[in-house]
Design a protein around this motif. Sequence first.
Motif, PDB file in Angstrom:
ATOM      1  N   ARG A  56      68.786  71.608  22.259  1.00 40.81           N
ATOM      2  CA  ARG A  56      70.153  71.168  21.911  1.00 40.81           C
ATOM      3  C   ARG A  56      71.018  71.063  23.163  1.00 40.81           C
ATOM      4  NH1 ARG A  56      69.483  74.803  16.962  1.00 40.81           N
ATOM      5  NH2 ARG A  56      69.079  73.272  15.323  1.00 40.81           N
ATOM      6  N   THR A  57      70.785  71.953  24.112  1.00 41.57           N
ATOM      7  CA  THR A  57      71.539  71.927  25.365  1.00 41.57           C
ATOM      8  C   THR A  57      71.186  70.696  26.198  1.00 41.57           C
ATOM      9  OG1 THR A  57      71.639  74.324  25.385  1.00 41.57           O
ATOM     10  CG2 THR A  57      71.995  73.223  27.477  1.00 41.57           C
ATOM     11  N   MET A  58      69.948  70.227  26.062  1.00 45.84           N
ATOM     12  CA  MET A  58      69.469  69.105  26.875  1.00 45.84           C
ATOM     13  C   MET A  58      69.810  67.734  26.293  1.00 45.84           C
ATOM     14  SD  MET A  58      65.756  70.537  28.024  1.00 45.84           S
ATOM     15  CE  MET A  58      65.397  69.022  28.889  1.00 45.84           C
ATOM     16  N   ARG A  59      70.522  67.682  25.173  1.00 48.24           N
ATOM     17  CA  ARG A  59      70.790  66.389  24.530  1.00 48.24           C
ATOM     18  C   ARG A  59      71.501  65.395  25.430  1.00 48.24           C
ATOM     19  NH1 ARG A  59      72.769  68.498  18.722  1.00 48.24           N
ATOM     20  NH2 ARG A  59      73.764  69.977  20.104  1.00 48.24           N
ATOM     21  N   GLU A  60      72.474  65.874  26.198  1.00 44.54           N
ATOM     22  CA  GLU A  60      73.233  64.973  27.050  1.00 44.54           C
ATOM     23  C   GLU A  60      72.612  64.922  28.441  1.00 44.54           C
ATOM     24  OE1 GLU A  60      74.858  67.665  25.551  1.00 44.54           O
ATOM     25  OE2 GLU A  60      75.414  66.520  23.773  1.00 44.54           O
ATOM     26  N   PRO A  61      72.234  63.732  28.899  1.00 47.94           N
ATOM     27  CA  PRO A  61      71.646  63.609  30.239  1.00 47.94           C
ATOM     28  C   PRO A  61      72.704  63.815  31.324  1.00 47.94           C
ATOM     29  CG  PRO A  61      71.926  61.448  29.242  1.00 47.94           C
ATOM     30  CD  PRO A  61      72.306  62.450  28.200  1.00 47.94           C
ATOM     31  N   GLY A  71      70.128  56.633  29.202  1.00 48.62           N
ATOM     32  CA  GLY A  71      70.663  57.796  28.516  1.00 48.62           C
ATOM     33  C   GLY A  71      70.525  57.727  27.007  1.00 48.62           C
ATOM     34  N   ALA A  72      70.655  56.558  26.437  1.00 48.75           N
ATOM     35  CA  ALA A  72      70.531  56.414  24.988  1.00 48.75           C
ATOM     36  C   ALA A  72      69.109  56.745  24.528  1.00 48.75           C
ATOM     37  CB  ALA A  72      70.915  55.006  24.558  1.00 48.75           C
ATOM     38  N   ILE A  73      68.140  56.313  25.294  1.00 49.27           N
ATOM     39  CA  ILE A  73      66.744  56.631  24.954  1.00 49.27           C
ATOM     40  C   ILE A  73      66.521  58.133  25.060  1.00 49.27           C
ATOM     41  CG2 ILE A  73      64.340  56.390  25.698  1.00 49.27           C
ATOM     42  CD1 ILE A  73      65.029  53.475  26.431  1.00 49.27           C
ATOM     43  N   TRP A  74      67.008  58.743  26.126  1.00 47.83           N
ATOM     44  CA  TRP A  74      66.883  60.193  26.299  1.00 47.83           C
ATOM     45  C   TRP A  74      67.466  60.926  25.095  1.00 47.83           C
ATOM     46  CZ3 TRP A  74      64.595  63.793  29.237  1.00 47.83           C
ATOM     47  CH2 TRP A  74      65.090  65.086  29.162  1.00 47.83           C
ATOM     48  N   GLU A  75      68.687  60.564  24.716  1.00 49.89           N
ATOM     49  CA  GLU A  75      69.350  61.231  23.601  1.00 49.89           C
ATOM     50  C   GLU A  75      68.566  61.067  22.307  1.00 49.89           C
ATOM     51  OE1 GLU A  75      73.493  60.137  23.394  1.00 49.89           O
ATOM     52  OE2 GLU A  75      73.783  60.603  25.523  1.00 49.89           O
ATOM     53  N   ARG A  76      68.005  59.881  22.076  1.00 48.12           N
ATOM     54  CA  ARG A  76      67.191  59.663  20.871  1.00 48.12           C
ATOM     55  C   ARG A  76      65.911  60.488  20.921  1.00 48.12           C
ATOM     56  NH1 ARG A  76      68.566  54.268  21.790  1.00 48.12           N
ATOM     57  NH2 ARG A  76      66.422  53.709  22.287  1.00 48.12           N
ATOM     58  N   MET A  77      65.287  60.571  22.078  1.00 49.39           N
ATOM     59  CA  MET A  77      64.051  61.339  22.204  1.00 49.39           C
ATOM     60  C   MET A  77      64.306  62.836  21.986  1.00 49.39           C
ATOM     61  SD  MET A  77      62.257  59.307  25.364  1.00 49.39           S
ATOM     62  CE  MET A  77      60.696  60.181  25.309  1.00 49.39           C
ATOM     63  N   ILE A  78      65.337  63.370  22.596  1.00 46.05           N
ATOM     64  CA  ILE A  78      65.660  64.784  22.403  1.00 46.05           C
ATOM     65  C   ILE A  78      66.078  65.018  20.958  1.00 46.05           C
ATOM     66  CG2 ILE A  78      67.213  66.677  23.069  1.00 46.05           C
ATOM     67  CD1 ILE A  78      65.078  66.052  25.162  1.00 46.05           C
ATOM     68  N   GLY A  79      66.832  64.100  20.387  1.00 45.17           N
ATOM     69  CA  GLY A  79      67.208  64.211  18.974  1.00 45.17           C
ATOM     70  C   GLY A  79      65.994  64.256  18.068  1.00 45.17           C
ATOM     71  N   ALA A  80      65.003  63.429  18.359  1.00 44.70           N
ATOM     72  CA  ALA A  80      63.766  63.429  17.565  1.00 44.70           C
ATOM     73  C   ALA A  80      63.036  64.758  17.716  1.00 44.70           C
ATOM     74  CB  ALA A  80      62.868  62.272  17.991  1.00 44.70           C
ATOM     75  N   ALA A  81      63.038  65.320  18.924  1.00 45.40           N
ATOM     76  CA  ALA A  81      62.385  66.612  19.142  1.00 45.40           C
ATOM     77  C   ALA A  81      63.090  67.713  18.353  1.00 45.40           C
ATOM     78  CB  ALA A  81      62.367  66.944  20.629  1.00 45.40           C
ATOM     79  N   ILE A  82      64.403  67.642  18.277  1.00 39.61           N
ATOM     80  CA  ILE A  82      65.166  68.633  17.517  1.00 39.61           C
ATOM     81  C   ILE A  82      64.864  68.498  16.030  1.00 39.61           C
ATOM     82  CG2 ILE A  82      67.497  69.295  16.807  1.00 39.61           C
ATOM     83  CD1 ILE A  82      68.340  68.567  19.741  1.00 39.61           C
ATOM     84  N   GLU A  83      64.788  67.267  15.556  1.00 37.12           N
ATOM     85  CA  GLU A  83      64.475  67.036  14.143  1.00 37.12           C
ATOM     86  C   GLU A  83      63.071  67.497  13.797  1.00 37.12           C
ATOM     87  OE1 GLU A  83      65.259  63.004  13.029  1.00 37.12           O
ATOM     88  OE2 GLU A  83      67.295  63.090  13.829  1.00 37.12           O
ATOM     89  N   ASP A  84      62.177  67.470  14.758  1.00 39.17           N
ATOM     90  CA  ASP A  84      60.795  67.883  14.558  1.00 39.17           C
ATOM     91  C   ASP A  84      60.683  69.385  14.771  1.00 39.17           C
ATOM     92  OD1 ASP A  84      58.041  67.871  14.203  1.00 39.17           O
ATOM     93  OD2 ASP A  84      57.642  67.314  16.265  1.00 39.17           O
ATOM     94  N   GLU A  85      61.378  70.154  13.916  1.00 36.23           N
ATOM     95  CA  GLU A  85      61.432  71.605  14.068  1.00 36.23           C
ATOM     96  C   GLU A  85      60.204  72.291  13.502  1.00 36.23           C
ATOM     97  OE1 GLU A  85      65.063  73.522  12.937  1.00 36.23           O
ATOM     98  OE2 GLU A  85      66.197  71.710  13.331  1.00 36.23           O
ATOM     99  N   THR A  86      59.299  71.551  12.907  1.00 31.08           N
ATOM    100  CA  THR A  86      58.109  72.159  12.329  1.00 31.08           C
ATOM    101  C   THR A  86      57.217  72.665  13.443  1.00 31.08           C
ATOM    102  OG1 THR A  86      58.208  70.608  10.499  1.00 31.08           O
ATOM    103  CG2 THR A  86      56.130  71.767  10.832  1.00 31.08           C
TER     104      THR A  86
END
Length: 90
Positions: A56-61, A71-86
């Motif tokens: 969550r801390t790494m969301r903003e490049p 930056g938009a790709i980075w934010e989407r990738m980190i967002g996807a990682a956060i959503e993948d909490e399994t």
Amino acid sequence: MAAEQDRALTSPVERIARALAGHALSSNAEGDMASAAEAVDASWPEYSDAALAVLRTMREPSAQMLAVGDGAIWERMIGAAIEDETITES
């Protein structure tokens, strides 16, 4: 699309949690275990909340990151990682 060999087999949360567990347990970092691999395997799920906080801390490049990538790709990738909490349990 990334080549199959370039794809991680574990989730970012698991990888970060394992790194945090290793840091806490291994004598190579802050721990006192000469060989912490088995302990990391057993305890990394206890670090998953901290791992999620790291993501969550790494969301903003940073400015330096933006200078070399999208930056938009980075934010989407980190967002996807956060959503993948399994967490994959082996």
